[in-house]
Design an enzyme around this catalytic site. Structure first.
Site, PDB file in Angstrom:
ATOM      1  N   THR A   1      87.361 -24.423  57.667  1.00 32.11           N
ATOM      2  CA  THR A   1      87.434 -25.719  57.220  1.00 32.11           C
ATOM      3  C   THR A   1      86.960 -26.725  56.766  1.00 32.11           C
ATOM      4  OG1 THR A   1      86.458 -25.882  59.233  1.00 32.11           O
ATOM      5  CG2 THR A   1      89.012 -26.759  59.259  1.00 32.11           C
TER       6      THR A   1
ATOM      7  N   ASN B   1      83.484 -14.428  53.609  1.00 31.28           N
ATOM      8  CA  ASN B   1      84.241 -14.678  55.112  1.00 31.28           C
ATOM      9  C   ASN B   1      83.778 -15.157  55.954  1.00 31.28           C
ATOM     10  OD1 ASN B   1      85.878 -12.626  54.227  1.00 31.28           O
ATOM     11  ND2 ASN B   1      84.302 -11.527  52.867  1.00 31.28           N
TER      12      ASN B   1
ATOM     13  N   THR C   1      93.545  -8.960  50.543  1.00 35.41           N
ATOM     14  CA  THR C   1      95.164  -8.016  49.931  1.00 35.41           C
ATOM     15  C   THR C   1      94.891  -7.763  48.563  1.00 35.41           C
ATOM     16  OG1 THR C   1      96.223 -10.206  51.863  1.00 35.41           O
ATOM     17  CG2 THR C   1      97.324  -8.442  49.587  1.00 35.41           C
TER      18      THR C   1
ATOM     19  N   GLU D   1      85.201  -8.545  47.534  1.00 34.91           N
ATOM     20  CA  GLU D   1      84.009  -9.715  47.598  1.00 34.91           C
ATOM     21  C   GLU D   1      82.370  -9.456  47.676  1.00 34.91           C
ATOM     22  OE1 GLU D   1      87.853 -11.962  50.291  1.00 34.91           O
ATOM     23  OE2 GLU D   1      86.577 -10.418  50.994  1.00 34.91           O
TER      24      GLU D   1
ATOM     25  N   LYS E   1      95.797  -7.816  42.103  1.00 36.98           N
ATOM     26  CA  LYS E   1      94.664  -8.277  42.765  1.00 36.98           C
ATOM     27  C   LYS E   1      94.567  -7.782  43.830  1.00 36.98           C
ATOM     28  CE  LYS E   1      95.358 -12.226  45.824  1.00 36.98           C
ATOM     29  NZ  LYS E   1      93.952 -11.456  47.032  1.00 36.98           N
TER      30      LYS E   1
ATOM     31  N   THR F   1      93.553 -14.721  43.860  1.00 35.81           N
ATOM     32  CA  THR F   1      92.820 -15.982  45.118  1.00 35.81           C
ATOM     33  C   THR F   1      91.431 -15.988  44.756  1.00 35.81           C
ATOM     34  OG1 THR F   1      92.475 -14.501  46.614  1.00 35.81           O
ATOM     35  CG2 THR F   1      94.542 -15.211  46.531  1.00 35.81           C
TER      36      THR F   1
END
Lengths: 407, 407
Positions: B407, B402, B190, B276, B179, B153
């Site tokens: 949106t 995060n 994940t 991340e 991943k 991702t």
């Protein structure tokens, strides 16, 4: 019945306080030495960090409170006096010199420190500052605030509160000051709370009240999931309200517990809202759990999740992260029954029913989440258990405050 | 004996793979659909997230692996297919259409998804993309990399590795893709890991090897302490190496375990280093614990502490935070015996002995901690237990990734 005021540890009868800059902190505009003294001996209760690494002052205070009595507490900020070879010796010495100048026994003086750990605490500035600290003791709002300022590190605001209540027809008070999570040098966030009351209550009942209370208040508050070596809450009761002493459970004890709980919940909200780098205070209310314990486990997992905290920082109604935290919390829940809403002054928005998402307006959700106080409302639809936890968002400033070089 | 290469799931004999963009993700340059197929039936083993909220694909895969056998796995990124009312139905359908076009039974196809949760997964792009995905299957490095890319991702790099080892005189291989923590829309991090091997081994021994291995590898890896709903590790063994099948413990099983462990430790380091927003990979090695369990608890507490992670981001040798994390971890340790050093390519710097600080050069410490891979070395001097845990620093970018609006 119960009146809340913006008072502090000086609100209850017979408590004087003061806070000065003595030189432990480099910034001369910051107070770094605080003293709270009762005119008469107090019953005392305390709870301490569960961390196996305990600050030297905690060890000394715990020892001095063996008899359930105390009359003063000396506190410094700027150095936690923890993981130092001479820590206990220095902490003992702080109680000795304070006691000598107040005409008390060292065993009736408690001691507390917050700040950088692993750096020896030089007692010289304390020795030099003590006479003026004591000379300036007074029982008024202003001196209570000096005391409140003296225990802060990088907290952005004072945390103080007082309540008035009635026991056996007598007016009683509880007052408190607290420091939350902040630091001079990036270091262990420490929570210190000092609570005074003029209510007459035995040390056994005082400890019972405090131990019971912290399970639902301070133990349900988290800024970053790291348990400090120096956390503690100290409660002094001098009995000057003149009520018949509380010696057992009953209506008087219930009234005292209610007053104490009002004070501590306010402090929890203040500590969470002023968490390091925080822009939002988060309150997670879980109802419908199988047991209160399951509710507590779930609420605390939500409030400590880095992913929930960053989502709240971004005003992002990313409810899947809340569900995820409930799922891994260890609480006994049926994930297919979970109902979830976000709430603030701007309104309430349901986002999940029966464990699955429901359509909602992202615009309204954003409006709700842009407020500085957010409630995360969870109904597990599985029983009568409930709990509330307090936390804050995870922000750039948290990383900045804690990632800066100490040097 | 054991040779490490930059191979992947296509390195073992008989495994073909491919990855394409089918349209689940908006960015057309990102692959979002991956298929791994063995030419012959495989024994299979898997471990799944402990989260009570489990992604629908996990439920389906677990069901399909009841017989310990599988031959293919279909994976999409961009949508986790979790907390959706029709989740299981969609996941089942993915295995059915894949099986039909491969000439397999649906029960021999595993399924996996990663991405946003609580958003229904539209199967249309998968249906449309499947024929070309299958047509492009090949057994070479390039197609293994396509497969590796299709499960990412916001991971910043592919995670793949292969090893060659010998069982009963036969050359065997294990290959893997993974991943780590990243997302298209901010969402649940994940971890997905797919491992292939041509070693012949029964499903019972395969599961035993995997279950044992993950305790010391993936379960000791943390990016942010949040356990995803979709984490899983899948291991397929097709036996094409021609070795006498491994049916019990013994030298062959030991050789297989060693090879598997080499693969998984490499993946853990890659996942932690690409956490991340991470700028540094952290490895915490605890020795001298009372038991291995105490060592694991302590190592994992250090690696998950927000305060340790931010200190490492700031290259700050704030060892008190490490001691603090050991103290609250719950591990049975004598804090007065703890010895602590930081190590990297730039050198090693001892900072704490017998639970107290020792003088050290802040300049050298900073040099050590500015490296991209840091080892936190802890000796508890209290027994023979040991463990290693992997993590990463906590950075502004973690908050950014995060905290952004979905949106």
């Amino acid at each position: 019945m119960l009146k809340i005021s913006s008072g502090n540890v000086c609100t209850p009868l017979g408590f004087r306080a003061n806070g000065i800059h003595c030189g432990i902190r480099k910034n001369q505009s910051k107070r770094d030495l605080t003293l709270i003294v009762s005119d008469v001996p107090c019953t005392a209760a305390a709870v301490y960090t569960q961390n196996r690494v305990k600050g030297a002052p905690l060890l000394v205070t715990r020892d001095h409170l063996k008899d359930g009595r105390a009359q003063a507490v000396i506190v410094n900020s700027g150095n936690a006096n923890t993981c130092n070879a001479d820590g206990v010796e220095v902490a003992e010495r702080m109680t000795e010199i304070t006691a000598a100048q107040l005409g008390l026994k060292p065993e009736d003086v408690c001691v507390s420190s917050t700040g950088v750990i692993g750096k020896p605490l030089d007692i010289t500035p304390i020795v030099n500052g003590l006479p003026s600290l004591i000379a300036g003791l007074a029982r008024d709002q202003e001196h209570g605030e000096y005391a409140s300022q003296g225990i802060l590190t990088t907290d952005t605001r004072m945390k103080q509160i007082a309540v008035e209540f009635t026991v056996g027809g007598k007016t009683c008070h509880i007052g408190a000051i607290a420091k939350g999570s902040g630091m001079i040098h990036p270091n262990l966030a420490t929570m210190l709370v000092f609570i005074t009351t003029d209510c007459a209550i035995t040390s056994e009942m005082l400890q019972k009240a405090l131990s019971h209370d912290v399970q639902k208040t301070f133990n349900m508050t988290s800024v970053d999931g790291d348990t400090s070596t120096n956390d503690h809450v100290l409660l002094l009761a001098n009995g000057l309200a003149g009520n018949e002493p509380i010696t057992s459970e009953g209506p008087d004890f219930t009234a005292f517990m209610e007053a104490l709980n009002t004070v501590t919940i306010h402090l929890c909200r203040m500590i969470a809202g002023d968490g390091e780098g925080a822009t939002k205070m988060l309150e997670c209310r879980v109802v419908g759990a199988k047991t209160d314990k399951d509710a507590r486990i779930a609420a605390k997992a939500v409030i400590t999740s880095s992913l929930v905290k960053t989502a709240m920082f971004g005003a992002d109604a990313n409810w899947g992260r809340v569900l995820c935290a409930i799922g891994y919390s260890g609480a006994d829940v049926d994930v297919n029954k979970v109902e979830l809403s976000f709430e603030s002054k701007a309104g309430v928005i349901p986002v999940c029913v029966d464990g699955a998402g429901i359509p909602f307006s992202e615009d309204i959700a954003k409006k709700v989440l842009l407020e500085p106080e957010i409630n995360i409302l969870i109904d597990l639809h599985d029983g009568e258990g409930k709990a509330t936890a307090w936390g804050c968002d995870l922000t750039y400033d948290y990383v900045k405050i804690n990632g800066d070089y100490r040097t």
